[in-house]
Design a protein around this motif. Structure first.
Motif, short mmCIF file in Angstrom:
data_model
loop_
_atom_site.label_atom_id
_atom_site.label_comp_id
_atom_site.label_asym_id
_atom_site.label_seq_id
_atom_site.Cartn_x
_atom_site.Cartn_y
_atom_site.Cartn_z
N GLU A 190 0.82 -1.21 0.00
CA GLU A 190 0.00 0.00 0.00
C GLU A 190 0.86 1.26 0.00
N GLU A 191 1.96 1.22 0.73
CA GLU A 191 2.80 2.40 0.94
C GLU A 191 3.73 2.71 -0.23
N MET A 192 4.24 1.70 -0.89
CA MET A 192 5.31 1.88 -1.87
C MET A 192 4.97 2.87 -2.99
N PRO A 193 3.75 2.88 -3.54
CA PRO A 193 3.45 3.88 -4.58
C PRO A 193 3.58 5.32 -4.09
N SER A 194 3.26 5.56 -2.82
CA SER A 194 3.39 6.94 -2.32
C SER A 194 4.86 7.31 -2.12
N LEU A 195 5.70 6.35 -1.75
CA LEU A 195 7.14 6.60 -1.67
C LEU A 195 7.69 6.91 -3.06
N ASP A 196 7.22 6.18 -4.06
CA ASP A 196 7.64 6.39 -5.44
C ASP A 196 7.24 7.80 -5.91
N ALA A 197 6.02 8.21 -5.57
CA ALA A 197 5.55 9.55 -5.96
C ALA A 197 6.36 10.64 -5.25
N LEU A 198 6.69 10.43 -3.98
CA LEU A 198 7.51 11.39 -3.24
C LEU A 198 8.88 11.53 -3.89
N GLN A 199 9.50 10.40 -4.23
CA GLN A 199 10.81 10.44 -4.88
C GLN A 199 10.71 11.15 -6.23
N SER A 200 9.66 10.86 -6.97
CA SER A 200 9.48 11.47 -8.28
C SER A 200 9.37 12.98 -8.17
N GLU A 201 8.64 13.46 -7.16
CA GLU A 201 8.41 14.90 -7.02
C GLU A 201 9.56 15.63 -6.34
N LEU A 202 10.12 15.08 -5.27
CA LEU A 202 11.09 15.82 -4.48
C LEU A 202 12.52 15.25 -4.51
N GLY A 203 12.68 14.06 -5.06
CA GLY A 203 14.02 13.45 -5.08
C GLY A 203 14.99 14.23 -5.94
N GLY A 204 16.24 14.24 -5.51
CA GLY A 204 17.27 14.97 -6.26
C GLY A 204 18.50 15.17 -5.43
N ASP A 205 19.16 16.30 -5.63
CA ASP A 205 20.42 16.59 -4.94
C ASP A 205 20.27 16.74 -3.43
N ASP A 206 19.09 17.18 -2.96
CA ASP A 206 18.88 17.43 -1.53
C ASP A 206 18.17 16.32 -0.79
N PHE A 207 17.47 15.46 -1.52
CA PHE A 207 16.60 14.47 -0.88
C PHE A 207 16.56 13.19 -1.71
N GLN A 208 16.48 12.07 -1.00
CA GLN A 208 16.40 10.76 -1.67
C GLN A 208 15.57 9.80 -0.83
N VAL A 209 14.66 9.07 -1.47
CA VAL A 209 13.99 7.95 -0.83
C VAL A 209 14.88 6.73 -1.06
N VAL A 210 15.21 6.05 0.03
CA VAL A 210 16.10 4.88 -0.03
C VAL A 210 15.30 3.68 0.48
N THR A 211 14.86 2.84 -0.44
CA THR A 211 14.06 1.67 -0.07
C THR A 211 14.97 0.45 0.04
N ILE A 212 14.86 -0.25 1.17
CA ILE A 212 15.72 -1.40 1.42
C ILE A 212 14.84 -2.61 1.75
N ALA A 213 14.87 -3.60 0.86
CA ALA A 213 14.12 -4.84 1.09
C ALA A 213 14.91 -5.65 2.11
N THR A 214 14.30 -5.88 3.26
CA THR A 214 15.00 -6.58 4.33
C THR A 214 14.46 -8.00 4.48
N GLY A 215 15.35 -8.93 4.76
CA GLY A 215 14.97 -10.34 4.83
C GLY A 215 15.06 -10.99 3.47
N ARG A 216 14.40 -12.12 3.33
CA ARG A 216 14.46 -12.88 2.08
C ARG A 216 13.50 -12.29 1.05
N ASN A 217 14.06 -11.63 0.08
CA ASN A 217 13.30 -11.01 -1.01
C ASN A 217 14.07 -11.26 -2.29
N ALA A 218 13.66 -12.24 -3.04
CA ALA A 218 14.34 -12.57 -4.29
C ALA A 218 14.23 -11.39 -5.26
#
Length: 182
Positions: A82-110
């Motif tokens: 549910e959350e991931m699309p909103s993180l993607d939208a945030l990165q798309s709008e504000l990501g750049g030299d000052d800000f970055q969304v860093v998503t880390i798949a933790t545990g077993r994720n092929a």
């Protein structure tokens, strides 16, 4: 006299730096980020390495100098879906030299499951980073998923949110704008 002027100038510059990036946490809470809890500016930069699907190694210090929203998630996690699309939208709008969304798949994720997850949820702007043995997640006190940690330019944890959130909301964008303000 010159010494006094230099001292005064240093104090003014230091005071102005201290006020930059101030966040109105109560306004964020009232506007919909009720689960976002300010931290005590504890150092978050961990020497724990994590990887990408190509075998490259990374550390949180790779993002030092930027504000980072570090999100721990997994392919099997329904709230993450549910959350991931909103993180993607945030990165798309504000990501750049000052800000970055860093998503880390933790545990077993092929990697194939991550690609499938990103395709199904429409994610196009987020990195694929892996913490397969949950070493980084453990070092940062992550006990459930999803967990998002806001880290300032100096590598300090400034807030944490347990559970999912609408990171594309005006409240979330305002927090990021406040953190990246100079």
């Amino acid at each position: 006299m010159l010494r006094s002027v230099l001292l005064y100038t240093a104090l003014v510059i230091g005071a102005n730096t201290a006020f930059s990036g101030e966040v109105d946490w109560q306004a964020a809470h009232d506007a919909g980020l009720a689960k976002l809890v300010p931290s005590e500016n504890a150092p978050a930069i961990s020497q724990t390495e994590f990887t990408d699907p190509d075998g490259g190694t990374h550390m949180l210090s790779d993002w030092q100098g930027k504000v980072a929203l570090v999100n721990f998630w997994a392919t099997w996690c329904a709230p993450c879906r549910e959350e991931m699309p909103s993180l993607d939208a945030l990165q798309s709008e504000l990501g750049g030299d000052d800000f970055q969304v860093v998503t880390i798949a933790t545990g077993r994720n092929a990697p194939a499951k991550i690609d499938e997850f990103f395709e199904e949820t429409g994610v196009k702007n987020l990195p694929v980073l892996l913490d397969p043995k949950q070493q980084l997640a453990r070092s940062m006190g992550v006990v459930g998923l999803p967990v998002s940690v806001l880290i300032d330019r100096d590598g300090n944890e400034v807030a944490r949110l347990l559970g999912d959130a609408d990171w594309s909301s005006d409240a979330a964008k305002q927090v990021i704008r406040q953190l990246t303000a100079d």
